[in-house]
Design an enzyme around this catalytic site. Structure first.
Site, PDB file in Angstrom:
ATOM      1  N   ASP A  63       0.824  -1.208   0.000  1.00 14.90           N
ATOM      2  CA  ASP A  63       0.000   0.000   0.000  1.00 14.90           C
ATOM      3  C   ASP A  63       0.859   1.259   0.000  1.00 14.90           C
ATOM      4  O   ASP A  63       2.086   1.186   0.164  1.00 14.90           O
ATOM      5  CB  ASP A  63      -0.954  -0.005   1.211  1.00 14.90           C
ATOM      6  N   ASN A 132      -7.629  -3.384  14.398  1.00  6.41           N
ATOM      7  CA  ASN A 132      -9.021  -3.664  14.030  1.00  6.41           C
ATOM      8  C   ASN A 132      -9.127  -4.825  13.042  1.00  6.41           C
ATOM      9  O   ASN A 132     -10.176  -5.046  12.453  1.00  6.41           O
ATOM     10  CB  ASN A 132      -9.673  -2.404  13.451  1.00  6.41           C
ATOM     11  N   HIS A 134      -7.410  -5.147  10.198  1.00  2.00           N
ATOM     12  CA  HIS A 134      -7.151  -4.858   8.781  1.00  2.00           C
ATOM     13  C   HIS A 134      -5.861  -5.530   8.322  1.00  2.00           C
ATOM     14  O   HIS A 134      -4.967  -5.801   9.134  1.00  2.00           O
ATOM     15  CB  HIS A 134      -7.138  -3.346   8.504  1.00  2.00           C
ATOM     16  N   GLU A 139      -9.826  -2.028   5.467  1.00  2.00           N
ATOM     17  CA  GLU A 139     -10.424  -1.843   6.785  1.00  2.00           C
ATOM     18  C   GLU A 139     -11.646  -2.755   6.926  1.00  2.00           C
ATOM     19  O   GLU A 139     -12.154  -3.276   5.929  1.00  2.00           O
ATOM     20  CB  GLU A 139     -10.834  -0.372   6.943  1.00  2.00           C
TER      21      GLU A 139
END
Ligand code: F6R
Length: 245
Positions: A63, A132, A134, A139
């Site tokens: 990313d 979380n 991801h 996400e």
């Protein structure tokens, strides 16, 4: 999905580094998927310490932030140049990172998947996990077959990454991320988690369902996925849930 417990971040890094070194030994032109953030740093340090060189390999980043000026020291291109390209002797033109400064980020994202395919796909993909759940910047709520695309980062992710910037306001709001469908096409996935703030996400990965609420859960349905943990990241798991490395 194999779950391996190591003694500490350095041992976790050594274990993953050994797998990368083997892959490069077998095929010097191997295609690696490289992650950024704190989790993979022990892997890159271990590779450098062992003198592993990647002159014929290709690497694809997971990313990149959208909107940082080119050359920003916390852009993932700059981070990967510091941690992978220079110390491991990867050729500059074989480090691929989405261009977060592209005039048309959506077109750049689509072209990135095509570049991965042209290179023959990723052989070994290194991953971290967000608090979380991801992976890359997919996400919670990301469909399990998403392609590389532009995404908006959650507040939690921006807060977690503020440590690399002067504060949360400087953390970009968008990124280009490999999709879950893209990541799942890598032939082998290795996820490394070393800190206790990941323990809830790791437990959900090990025990919970495969769901877009926990993007990392795609590892559960991948034919060759390994999760490498430290005792801190494995907090709350019981011994029968992992193998000692
Ligand atoms: C980085 C990336 C992210 C991180 C994750 C964990 O390329 O794609 O998914 O792996 O946010 O970050 P750290 O390792 O800093 O806790």
């Amino acid at each position: 999905m194999r779950i391996l417990l190591t003694a500490d971040p350095s041992a976790a890094g050594d274990l993953v580094a050994r797998e990368i070194a083997r892959a490069v030994d077998r095929d010097p032109a191997t295609v690696l998927g490289v992650a950024t953030g704190g989790s993979p740093e022990p892997v890159y340090r271990s590779l450098a310490r062992a003198g592993v060189r990647l002159p014929h390999a290709t690497a694809f980043a997971l990313d990149e932030y959208v909107g940082l000026p080119p050359g920003h020291p916390e852009s993932y291109r700059a981070v990967l140049q510091r941690l992978v390209q220079l110390p491991l002797g990867l050729a500059a033109d074989r480090l691929h990172v989405p261009d977060g400064a592209a005039a048309d980020p959506d077109a750049e994202a689509a072209a990135y998947d095509a570049r991965i395919d042209e290179a023959g796909g990723v052989g070994l993909q290194l991953l971290g996990i967000g608090r979380n759940g991801h992976i890359a910047f997919n996400e919670p709520g990301s469909a399990l077959d998403t392609p590389t695309r532009v995404v908006r980062l959650t507040e939690d992710t921006r807060r977690a990454n503020a440590r690399f910037f002067t504060g949360i306001d400087d953390v970009p709001e968008r990124a280009i991320t490999q999709g879950l469908g893209t990541i799942a096409r890598a032939r082998r996935l290795m996820l490394i988690a070393t800190t206790e703030d990941k323990a809830d996400a790791v437990r959900a990965l090990v025990r919970g369902p495969v769901t877009s609420d926990l993007p990392a859960s795609i590892l559960r349905i991948h034919p060759d996925a390994t999760v490498v943990l430290t005792p801190e990241a494995a907090t709350g798991l019981s011994e029968e849930e992992f193998e000692a490395a």
